[in-house]
Design an enzyme around this catalytic site. Structure first.
Site, PDB file in Angstrom:
ATOM      1  CD  GLU A 164      -1.497  -6.683   4.927  1.00 46.79           C
ATOM      2  OE1 GLU A 164      -1.787  -5.516   5.268  1.00 46.79           O
ATOM      3  OE2 GLU A 164      -0.843  -6.944   3.891  1.00 46.79           O
ATOM      4  CG  HIS A 195      -3.706  -3.711   2.783  1.00 47.52           C
ATOM      5  ND1 HIS A 195      -2.812  -3.256   3.731  1.00 47.52           N
ATOM      6  CD2 HIS A 195      -4.244  -2.607   2.215  1.00 47.52           C
ATOM      7  CE1 HIS A 195      -2.823  -1.929   3.738  1.00 47.52           C
ATOM      8  NE2 HIS A 195      -3.677  -1.509   2.831  1.00 47.52           N
ATOM      9  CB  CYS A 239      -0.963  -0.030   1.191  1.00 44.61           C
ATOM     10  SG  CYS A 239      -2.325   1.150   1.040  1.00 44.61           S
TER      11      CYS A 239
END
Length: 591
Positions: free
Chosen positions: A528, A526, A399
Site C-alpha cells: 500500500e 506493505h 505483513c
C-alpha cells in the site's frame, strides 16, 4: 529555490496535508519539480513507536524512515519518493543540536533556541529542499513545507520564529506563506463565521509571518460577503482568500485550487516559469475525479483489523483499495470489522456484536487482513482467514495478515493445532512465525526490517508475478520484526501453500499463494505504501479484480502491463463499463 510554507490555525486536522499536497500537484502539473517537507513539532525522533489510535498509521519510506502519514499523501499526490529527512521533528532538531554541542562545534557558547535551534531548522530545510525526489533525478524547483499543529502552540514557536527569519534570508520573491483556517458554520444560525480566522491570522502576523493566501476550510462554498470580510480583516486581497469546501473526493481539491487562480497567483508572486497552456496532469486528475463521481457498480471488502475505530490507522491501505477500485470502475465499500468481535469470547459476552461482525464478513466480496502488532484480536483474524480459505473468498494478507494465513494453514491442514508465532506464544512446539536476527528486543525504536527490499519470484505460474507484469523481481517497502519460519517451507508447500517470492538470499518468505483458490495471497511487505491514484498496487488490484470476478479474464488477456502503469497520460476511455483491457493495455501517447 522557491519555498511555500503551509501553516494552520483554529484547529488541527482540517486538511493541511491534503491542501499542501494539492498545491504541489498543481505546480507539478505546470512542469515544475516539486518536493515536500513535513514538520511535526513533537519531541519524538520519528513516528515509529506511535499508537495507531493517536496518530494514525506509520508511513514507511524507501530508506526505512518511519514518518507521519501526511508524507504518504505527498508521495501519492506528487508521485515522488521522499526520505526520512523530509519529516522534520523537534526531536530530530534537538538531537542534532545537542550532538553538535557535545562535539564542541559551538566553541563553548551558550546553546539557545535562538539562534542555534532556529538556525538548525533553516539549514535542515535548505539542505533537504535540494535533494531530488523524482525518478529523473533533477533538483526540485519548489519546496512545499507543512508546519504541523496550529499557530500559537508552544511546541511550534521555534519553527515559526525560524521561518520569520528564513523569509528574509531567502528574500521575499522566493518565500510564500499559505495559512489554512477553519470557517465554522453553526447549525443554529447557518451563518459562516470569520472571527476564528481573523484571530488566527492576527496571531500569525504578530509572530512575524504574513499570509499571502488564506485558505478557508468550510462545509459549503464561501459567500462573497464572507470573502470580502476576511480580506478586509486579514490584510489580503479578496482573490487571495481561497475557499476549500467539502467535496465528494480529495481528487477534487487540486482542481478547486486551480479554478480559483492559485497557479496564476504563484506565477506572479514567486516569479515561476509557468506557461498558460492546459496542464496534462490536471486533466488526468479531472478525469479521475469525474470517474469517481459516476461509478455505478460497487465492491465490498471486509477489512479485518485491530484499529478499525480510527480509519487513519489504515490510511494507506484504504487509499490502495480506492485506487484499485477506481481502476476497474467500481465504488469501494469497506466493511470495518474489529477482529476481536469474531472470537468465541465475544460470542459469550456480546453475542449481538459477534453475529454482526460475522454477518459483515460473510456478506463481503473480498477479505483483507492488514498488518498489526500484539496478540489481541489475532485469533479473530485467523477465523476470518479460515473462512476465506474454505469458502474460496478472495483474500489478501499483508505483513501480519500473511503470517497468520500461514499459521491458520498449519493448524487446519497440517494438523499442528498449537502452531503459532513466537510473538504471541514463545513456547509453541510449532513456531511457524519466528523473530528475525536483526530484531533487538532491548530497544523498540528502529529495530525492525524497514524500507525498500527486493523480492525475487521463484514461480513462473504465480498470479502475483503476472499481476506485477511478469517481472523477475519487485521492490516493495517492509516493516516487520517477525518472519515465516523458512525451515517449515517444504512441509507447507507439499500441502499446497506455495512461497512464490523470496528475498534476494532466498531465506525470507515474501509472497505466499494457495493452490486451487481464486485469490488467496499473502505478502510480507506493505504494497500500500507504493500505491498511487493512477498506478494502483498489484496485490490490492488483484484482490479487487478477484472480488468482482474479473481476475481470470484479466490474466487471460495477457497482463501485458503492470497495474502500476494503469493509466496513460491520455486516458480517453473512462466510461463505467470500459473493458479492463482498455485500461490496462499500452496506449499511444500522441503528444
Amino acid at each position: 529555490m522557491k519555498y511555500i510554507l503551509v501553516t494552520g490555525g483554529v484547529i488541527s486536522g482540517i486538511g493541511k496535508g491534503v491542501i499542501a499536497s494539492s498545491i504541489g500537484t498543481i505546480l507539478k502539473s505546470s512542469n515544475l519539480h516539486v518536493t515536500s517537507i513535513k514538520i511535526d513539532p513533537y519531541i519524538n525522533i520519528d513516528a515509529g513507536t506511535f499508537s495507531p489510535y493517536e496518530h494514525g498509521e506509520v508511513f514507511v519510506l524507501d530508506d526505512g524512515g518511519e514518518v507521519d502519514l501526511d508524507l504518504g499523501n505527498y508521495e501519492r499526490f506528487l508521485d515522488i519518493r521522499l526520505t526520512k529527512d523530509n519529516n522534520l521533528t523537534t526531536g530530530k532538531i534537538y538531537q542534532s543540536v545537542i550532538n553538535k554541542e557535545r562535539k564542541g562545534d559551538y566553541l563553548g557558547k551558550t546553546v539557545q533556541v535562538v539562534p542555534h535551534i532556529t538556525d538548525a531548522i533553516q539549514e535542515w530545510v535548505m539542505r533537504q529542499a535540494l535533494i531530488p525526489v523524482d525518478e529523473d533525478g533533477i533538483e526540485p524547483e519548489v519546496c512545499v513545507i507543512e508546519l504541523g499543529g496550529t499557530v500559537g502552540d508552544i511546541e511550534s514557536m521555534p519553527f515559526v520564529e525560524a521561518f520569520r527569519q528564513f523569509q528574509f534570508k531567502v528574500r521575499r520573491e522566493n518565500f510564500c506563506n499559505i495559512h489554512v483556517s477553519l470557517v465554522p458554520q453553526p447549525s443554529a444560525t447557518g451563518e459562516q463565521k470569520t472571527k476564528p480566522t481573523q484571530n488566527s491570522v492576527r496571531e500569525l502576523r504578530g509572530l512575524g509571518l504574513s499570509p499571502d493566501l488564506v485558505v478557508c476550510r468550510c462545509s459549503t462554498p464561501l459567500d462573497t460577503s464572507v470573502k470580502e470580510k476576511i480580506s478586509m480583516f486579514c490584510h489580503v486581497e479578496p482573490q487571495q482568500v481561497i475557499c476549500v469546501h467539502d467535496v465528494s473526493s480529495i481528487y477534487r481539491v487540486p482542481l478547486l485550487l486551480e479554478e480559483q487562480g492559485v497557479v496564476d497567483y504563484f506565477r506572479q508572486r514567486l516569479d515561476l516559469p509557468i506557461g498558460r497552456q492546459p496542464r496534462r496532469l490536471l486533466m488526468k486528475w479531472k478525469e479521475m475525479a469525474d470517474r469517481y463521481e459516476r461509478l455505478l457498480e460497487s465492491c465490498s471488502i471486509a477489512l479485518v483489523g485491530k484499529y478499525t475505530k480510527f480509519s487513519d490507522s489504515y490510511a494507506s491501505v484504504i487509499k490502495a483499495l480506492e485506487h484499485s477500485a477506481l481502476a476497474i470502475n467500481h465504488r469501494l465499500e469497506i466493511k470495518y470489522i474489529d477482529s476481536a468481535d469474531l472470537e468465541q469470547e465475544t460470542l459469550q459476552e456480546e453475542p449481538v456484536r459477534y453475529h454482526e461482525a460475522w454477518q459483515k464478513l460473510c456478506s463481503s466480496e473480498g477479505i483483507l487482513v492488514p498488518g498489526g502488532f500484539g496478540v489481541r484480536g489475532t485469533e479473530g483474524k485467523i477465523q476470518a482467514i479460515a473462512w476465506a480459505r474454505k469458502q474460496k473468498k478472495p483474500f489478501l494478507g499483508v505483513c501480519l495478515g500473511m503470517q497468520l494465513a500461514v499459521v491458520e494453514f498449519a493448524r487446519d491442514v497440517l494438523g499442528w493445532t498449537d502452531a503459532n508465532s513466537t510473538e504471541f506464544n514463545p513456547k509453541t512446539s510449532h513456531p511457524v512465525v519466528i523473530d528475525m536476527p536483526e530484531h533487538n528486543p532491548g530497544q523498540m525504536g528502529g529495530t525492525m526490517r524497514l524500507g525498500k527490499r527486493r523480492t525475487i519470484f521463484h514461480s513462473q505460474n504465480s498470479i502475483m508475478k503476472k499481476l506485477y507484469g511478469g517481472h523477475e523481481y519487485v521492490e516493495e517497502r517492509h516493516r516487520h520484526r517477525y518472519e515465516v519460519n523458512p525451515e517449515l517451507r517444504r512441509e507447507l508447500e507439499v500441502r499446497g501453500l506455495k512461497f512464490v517470492g523470496q528475498d534476494t538470499e532466498g531465506e525470507r518468505m515474501e509472497i505466499v499463494e494457495l493452490e486451487d483458490h481464486p485469490y488467496f495471497v499473502g505478502v510480507q511487505y506493505h504494497p500500500e505504501f507504493l500505491s498511487r491514484p493512477i498506478k494502483p498496487s498489484p496485490p490490492y488490484f488483484g484482490l479487487l479484480l478477484a472480488s468482482v470476478g474479473r481476475l481470470s479474464q484479466y490474466i487471460e488477456r495477457g497482463c501485458r502491463l503492470s497495474p502500476r502503469d494503469t493509466y496513460s497520460d491520455r486516458s480517453e476511455n473512462s466510461s463505467p463499463d470500459a473493458e479492463i483491457a482498455e485500461l490496462k493495455l499500452p496506449m499511444i501517447d500522441h503528444d
